[in-house]
Motif scaffolding. Structure first.
Motif, PDB file in Angstrom:
ATOM      1  N   ARG A 143       0.829  -1.209   0.000  1.00  0.00           N
ATOM      2  CA  ARG A 143       0.000   0.000   0.000  1.00  0.00           C
ATOM      3  C   ARG A 143       0.861   1.257   0.000  1.00  0.00           C
ATOM      4  O   ARG A 143       0.618   2.198  -0.766  1.00  0.00           O
ATOM      5  N   ASP A 144       1.882   1.294   0.858  1.00  0.00           N
ATOM      6  CA  ASP A 144       2.771   2.458   0.909  1.00  0.00           C
ATOM      7  C   ASP A 144       3.608   2.570  -0.362  1.00  0.00           C
ATOM      8  O   ASP A 144       3.909   3.682  -0.828  1.00  0.00           O
ATOM      9  N   PHE A 145       4.018   1.429  -0.914  1.00  0.00           N
ATOM     10  CA  PHE A 145       4.779   1.427  -2.163  1.00  0.00           C
ATOM     11  C   PHE A 145       3.960   2.057  -3.282  1.00  0.00           C
ATOM     12  O   PHE A 145       4.465   2.891  -4.045  1.00  0.00           O
ATOM     13  N   ILE A 146       2.702   1.672  -3.382  1.00  0.00           N
ATOM     14  CA  ILE A 146       1.827   2.224  -4.423  1.00  0.00           C
ATOM     15  C   ILE A 146       1.645   3.725  -4.224  1.00  0.00           C
ATOM     16  O   ILE A 146       1.659   4.503  -5.188  1.00  0.00           O
ATOM     17  N   ALA A 147       1.506   4.154  -2.966  1.00  0.00           N
ATOM     18  CA  ALA A 147       1.355   5.590  -2.684  1.00  0.00           C
ATOM     19  C   ALA A 147       2.582   6.372  -3.131  1.00  0.00           C
ATOM     20  O   ALA A 147       2.461   7.455  -3.719  1.00  0.00           O
ATOM     21  N   GLN A 148       3.768   5.838  -2.858  1.00  0.00           N
ATOM     22  CA  GLN A 148       5.000   6.520  -3.259  1.00  0.00           C
ATOM     23  C   GLN A 148       5.132   6.571  -4.781  1.00  0.00           C
ATOM     24  O   GLN A 148       5.399   7.624  -5.368  1.00  0.00           O
ATOM     25  N   ARG A 149       4.949   5.418  -5.425  1.00  0.00           N
ATOM     26  CA  ARG A 149       5.148   5.363  -6.878  1.00  0.00           C
ATOM     27  C   ARG A 149       4.065   6.124  -7.634  1.00  0.00           C
ATOM     28  O   ARG A 149       4.305   6.577  -8.746  1.00  0.00           O
ATOM     29  N   LYS A 150       2.885   6.245  -7.052  1.00  0.00           N
ATOM     30  CA  LYS A 150       1.834   7.045  -7.686  1.00  0.00           C
ATOM     31  C   LYS A 150       2.321   8.474  -7.896  1.00  0.00           C
ATOM     32  O   LYS A 150       2.123   9.065  -8.960  1.00  0.00           O
ATOM     33  N   ARG A 151       2.966   9.033  -6.861  1.00  0.00           N
ATOM     34  CA  ARG A 151       3.515  10.393  -6.992  1.00  0.00           C
ATOM     35  C   ARG A 151       4.679  10.423  -7.957  1.00  0.00           C
ATOM     36  O   ARG A 151       4.771  11.293  -8.829  1.00  0.00           O
ATOM     37  N   TRP A 152       5.604   9.473  -7.810  1.00  0.00           N
ATOM     38  CA  TRP A 152       6.783   9.447  -8.670  1.00  0.00           C
ATOM     39  C   TRP A 152       6.398   9.391 -10.141  1.00  0.00           C
ATOM     40  O   TRP A 152       6.855  10.198 -10.947  1.00  0.00           O
ATOM     41  N   TYR A 153       5.572   8.410 -10.498  1.00  0.00           N
ATOM     42  CA  TYR A 153       5.289   8.168 -11.910  1.00  0.00           C
ATOM     43  C   TYR A 153       4.422   9.268 -12.515  1.00  0.00           C
ATOM     44  O   TYR A 153       4.647   9.681 -13.656  1.00  0.00           O
ATOM     45  N   ARG A 154       3.455   9.748 -11.736  1.00  0.00           N
ATOM     46  CA  ARG A 154       2.641  10.851 -12.252  1.00  0.00           C
ATOM     47  C   ARG A 154       3.507  12.106 -12.423  1.00  0.00           C
ATOM     48  O   ARG A 154       3.389  12.830 -13.416  1.00  0.00           O
ATOM     49  N   GLY A 155       4.388  12.344 -11.450  1.00  0.00           N
ATOM     50  CA  GLY A 155       5.284  13.491 -11.551  1.00  0.00           C
ATOM     51  C   GLY A 155       6.265  13.362 -12.693  1.00  0.00           C
ATOM     52  O   GLY A 155       6.567  14.343 -13.391  1.00  0.00           O
ATOM     53  N   ASN A 156       6.771  12.146 -12.919  1.00  0.00           N
ATOM     54  CA  ASN A 156       7.708  11.925 -14.036  1.00  0.00           C
ATOM     55  C   ASN A 156       7.065  12.243 -15.381  1.00  0.00           C
ATOM     56  O   ASN A 156       7.697  12.844 -16.264  1.00  0.00           O
ATOM     57  N   ILE A 157       5.813  11.836 -15.537  1.00  0.00           N
ATOM     58  CA  ILE A 157       5.108  12.128 -16.788  1.00  0.00           C
ATOM     59  C   ILE A 157       4.870  13.627 -16.922  1.00  0.00           C
ATOM     60  O   ILE A 157       4.958  14.191 -18.019  1.00  0.00           O
ATOM     61  N   GLN A 158       4.605  14.304 -15.800  1.00  0.00           N
ATOM     62  CA  GLN A 158       4.468  15.763 -15.826  1.00  0.00           C
ATOM     63  C   GLN A 158       5.747  16.422 -16.351  1.00  0.00           C
ATOM     64  O   GLN A 158       5.697  17.329 -17.193  1.00  0.00           O
ATOM     65  N   VAL A 159       6.891  15.960 -15.845  1.00  0.00           N
ATOM     66  CA  VAL A 159       8.179  16.535 -16.257  1.00  0.00           C
ATOM     67  C   VAL A 159       8.451  16.231 -17.721  1.00  0.00           C
ATOM     68  O   VAL A 159       8.919  17.095 -18.476  1.00  0.00           O
ATOM     69  N   LEU A 160       8.162  15.000 -18.147  1.00  0.00           N
ATOM     70  CA  LEU A 160       8.376  14.628 -19.548  1.00  0.00           C
ATOM     71  C   LEU A 160       7.543  15.508 -20.469  1.00  0.00           C
ATOM     72  O   LEU A 160       8.031  15.970 -21.507  1.00  0.00           O
ATOM     73  N   LYS A 161       6.304  15.758 -20.078  1.00  0.00           N
ATOM     74  CA  LYS A 161       5.447  16.633 -20.882  1.00  0.00           C
ATOM     75  C   LYS A 161       5.960  18.071 -20.862  1.00  0.00           C
ATOM     76  O   LYS A 161       6.003  18.746 -21.887  1.00  0.00           O
ATOM     77  N   ARG A 162       6.376  18.521 -19.681  1.00  0.00           N
ATOM     78  CA  ARG A 162       6.851  19.908 -19.504  1.00  0.00           C
ATOM     79  C   ARG A 162       8.094  20.190 -20.332  1.00  0.00           C
ATOM     80  O   ARG A 162       8.273  21.293 -20.856  1.00  0.00           O
ATOM     81  N   HIS A 163       8.956  19.184 -20.481  1.00  0.00           N
ATOM     82  CA  HIS A 163      10.220  19.374 -21.210  1.00  0.00           C
ATOM     83  C   HIS A 163      10.269  18.559 -22.502  1.00  0.00           C
ATOM     84  O   HIS A 163      11.344  18.180 -22.963  1.00  0.00           O
ATOM     85  N   SER A 164       9.109  18.291 -23.081  1.00  0.00           N
ATOM     86  CA  SER A 164       9.048  17.467 -24.300  1.00  0.00           C
ATOM     87  C   SER A 164       9.771  18.103 -25.487  1.00  0.00           C
ATOM     88  O   SER A 164      10.168  17.405 -26.422  1.00  0.00           O
ATOM     89  N   ASP A 165       9.959  19.427 -25.449  1.00  0.00           N
ATOM     90  CA  ASP A 165      10.670  20.091 -26.539  1.00  0.00           C
ATOM     91  C   ASP A 165      12.106  19.591 -26.666  1.00  0.00           C
ATOM     92  O   ASP A 165      12.693  19.630 -27.756  1.00  0.00           O
TER      93      ASP A 165
END
Length: 609
Positions: free
Chosen positions: A469-491
């Motif tokens: 449960r805690d692992f999923i909570a941590q990775r939920k933030r990590w992976y969603r945030g990683n996709i945010q960064v990838l989109k933000r710097h897609s150029d």
């Protein structure tokens, strides 16, 4: 209590699985080598060993193997005298060694005159002799033998072509790495990197070849997906394995730190009462001559601030209203006075030599903006934490080491990361646009044309989630945030001015966050379909090759890191089991991003080990 009794009791605790196995192993080595233990480790040992007021009688240190060959310890110039002037050589003085004798740099120059530069080069080469590890060499050769042999004898011409392309790309990138790693801001036509084009085009090329070989409509999709997965694996292995070995060699021959710039250590914290005392104590006892520790309480609702206040006088204690980790770091930077900014998470205990080791990274090149530490899991208690420990080791010792060679490490972690303050200021403050501020800030530095390096010797022990449960909570933030960064710097995916960020690093992140989970999920489905359709032998061959290569790469990573080889027993879960959980969480994060679901900060509960 005498040293031998402590070792006996601690060895029994390890055997009985009492306490934290990883921490016990670390403390056993510390005691065996007569090194000092921290106050937090002393309290921990008293609890595990069942004693009060533990005092370990000093033993006789084993003779350093270097002393057997040469009584001059070149790793510590403070212990020797200059051959020319016979005055002691202090640790912060520039020194040169020739024929097992030490000289002040100026004395060496006066003694050997105009040929100084040439002779200094010879001296450095003499000092930097590194003992080769035959097991590393055997594992590296075995990986490539398995790859080449399986392609030639089992998978046939399609995979041979894929592997050939992978080999060509490896040579292309290695040749490129011999030049300047930092961006030279040369304009160019915007286009995806060669790697990204190759990656996206692979399934269509494979599909054409399979159709040419006459496979049926039902067999083709199965083979296309499985061979696409193998192609990605071939390319990654052929590039990352030799680069990891090269990075390890470069780190081993790196000279000791030449100067000690002042560093400011910032600890952002929110509701960390269970772990913050250990973190601060560890930093206070870390060996570095010029350091300041800045604790930033981000509006905690528990006793975090009160506990930190107990250390007032030894550290700077700051308090602000809750605004998120990025704002806490920015607040700490404003009060910092050091040339180097080191960020440490509130649940992290760093190694005693880590600050010195991480500073070394900035001496490699004047364009180095950041250096990433080696993050290890200290609470290796169950399946989920041991899988995470192995994931960290393989990711850092294989993939990150390859990026280190190209000066393009994409995540300088918040658990332990160092930044040159001048570059950090120029790149701009930590932003709140994403929920993974360390990833976003690192990409900003790389886009500024700077270099990011890694240090495997700068260790930091962090607390990993110990429940699913805690692992999923941590990775939920990590992976969603990683996709945010990838989109933000897609150029940066199509702009060649960003150097290896565009050529290699960001395309690989796109591979890991978007392509790999899709391929992993569809490969599993296609493997099942292949078995049902009667193509089970091909499926078995591909699965076996992938698993064997993964085990060998994991064994190499453990060997490079000097970690417990018993963790290799969990390598299979990073192929079947743990990997599917990670792929599912990545796919979930992508779906949430596409449906524009709001990203929130989620984290694991602290244990306080």
């Amino acid at each position: 209590m005498d040293k031998s009794s402590v070792i006996t009791k601690l060895t029994k605790a390890i055997k009985d699985s009492a306490g934290d196995w990883g921490r016990n192993q670390y403390l056993l080595k510390v005691i065996e080598n007569d090194r000092e233990i921290t106050n937090s480790d002393k309290v921990y040992l008293e609890k595990i060993l069942g004693v009060n007021d533990l005092v370990i009688e000093e033993g006789v240190k084993k003779q350093d193997p270097i002393l057997k060959k040469d009584k001059t310890i070149f790793l510590n110039p403070e212990m020797v005298k200059c051959k020319q002037c016979q005055k002691p050589i202090n640790l912060d003085e520039k020194a040169v060694r020739r024929h097992k004798l030490w000289y002040h740099k100026i004395c060496f120059q006066q003694t050997f005159g105009d040929n100084y530069k040439e002779k200094e080069k010879d001296v450095i080469q003499e000092i930097r002799q590194v003992k080769k590890d035959p097991i590393q060499l055997v594992l590296t050769i075995a990986i490539f033998v398995i790859l080449a042999g399986s392609v030639y004898f089992i998978l046939g011409p399609i995979s041979m072509i894929a592997m050939g392309l992978g080999g060509g790309l490896t040579i292309y990138h290695v040749i490129g790495a011999t030049g300047k790693l930092y961006s030279r801001n040369k304009p160019g036509t915007k286009a995806p990197s060669v790697f990204l084009i190759f990656l996206l085009a692979s399934p269509f090329i494979i599909a054409g070849m399979i159709a040419y070989e006459g496979y049926s409509l039902f067999e083709s999709p199965v083979r296309i997906i499985l061979l696409w997965a193998m192609t990605i694996s071939f390319w990654s292995t052929m590039l990352f394995v030799p680069m990891a070995v090269l990075s390890k060699y470069r780190e081993d021959i790196q000279p000791d730190v030449k100067s000690y710039p002042k560093i400011s250590i910032i600890i952002p914290a929110y509701n960390e009462e269970k772990v913050i005392a250990n973190t601060i104590e560890g930093l206070l006892e870390t060996k570095y001559p010029k350091k300041e520790i800045i604790f930033v309480d981000d509006g905690s609702k528990d006793n975090t601030l009160r506990i930190a206040t107990n250390f007032k006088g030894q550290i700077k204690v700051l308090h602000k209203e809750n605004g998120g980790k990025a704002t806490a770091i920015n607040y700490g930077i404003q009060y910092s006075t050091g040339e180097i900014i080191v960020i440490v998470d509130a649940d992290t205990i760093i190694g005693r030599q880590s600050l010195k080791e991480i500073v070394k990274g900035f001496e490699v090149n004047e364009h180095v903006a950041a250096v990433a530490g080696n993050i290890k899991v200290r609470n290796q208690k169950n399946w989920i934490t041991k899988c995470q420990a192995l994931e960290y080791i393989t990711g850092i010792q294989i993939v990150r080491r390859a990026f280190d060679v190209f000066g393009s490490i994409t995540i300088v972690p918040g658990a332990l990361g160092a930044f040159k303050k001048s570059f950090l200021t120029e790149a701009g403050a930590y932003g709140k646009e994403t929920i993974v501020e360390d990833f976003d800030q690192t990409i900003k530095l790389l886009k500024a044309g700077l270099i990011t390096q890694g240090s495997a010797k700068a260790t930091a022990y962090t607390e990993a989630p110990n429940t699913l449960r805690d692992f999923i909570a941590q990775r939920k933030r990590w992976y969603r945030g990683n996709i945010q960064v990838l989109k933000r710097h897609s150029d940066a995916l199509t702009n060649p001015r960003y150097g290896y960020l565009q050529k290699l690093s960001l395309p690989y992140l796109f591979l890991g966050m978007v392509i790999t989970p899709i391929v992993g999920f569809t490969s599993t489905i296609n493997a099942i379909i292949g078995i049902i359709m009667g193509d089970w032998w091909f499926v078995l061959q591909v699965s076996l090759i992938f698993t064997v290569v993964h085990y060998l790469m994991t064994a190499l990573a453990l060997r490079i890191d000097g970690e417990d080889q018993r963790l290799l027993g969990y390598a299979g879960f990073l192929v079947f089991g743990f990997k599917q959980i990670v792929d599912a969480l990545l796919l979930k994060a992508m779906i949430e991003q596409l449906t524009k679901k709001k990203a929130t900060w989620t984290s694991a509960k602290r244990i306080g080990v």
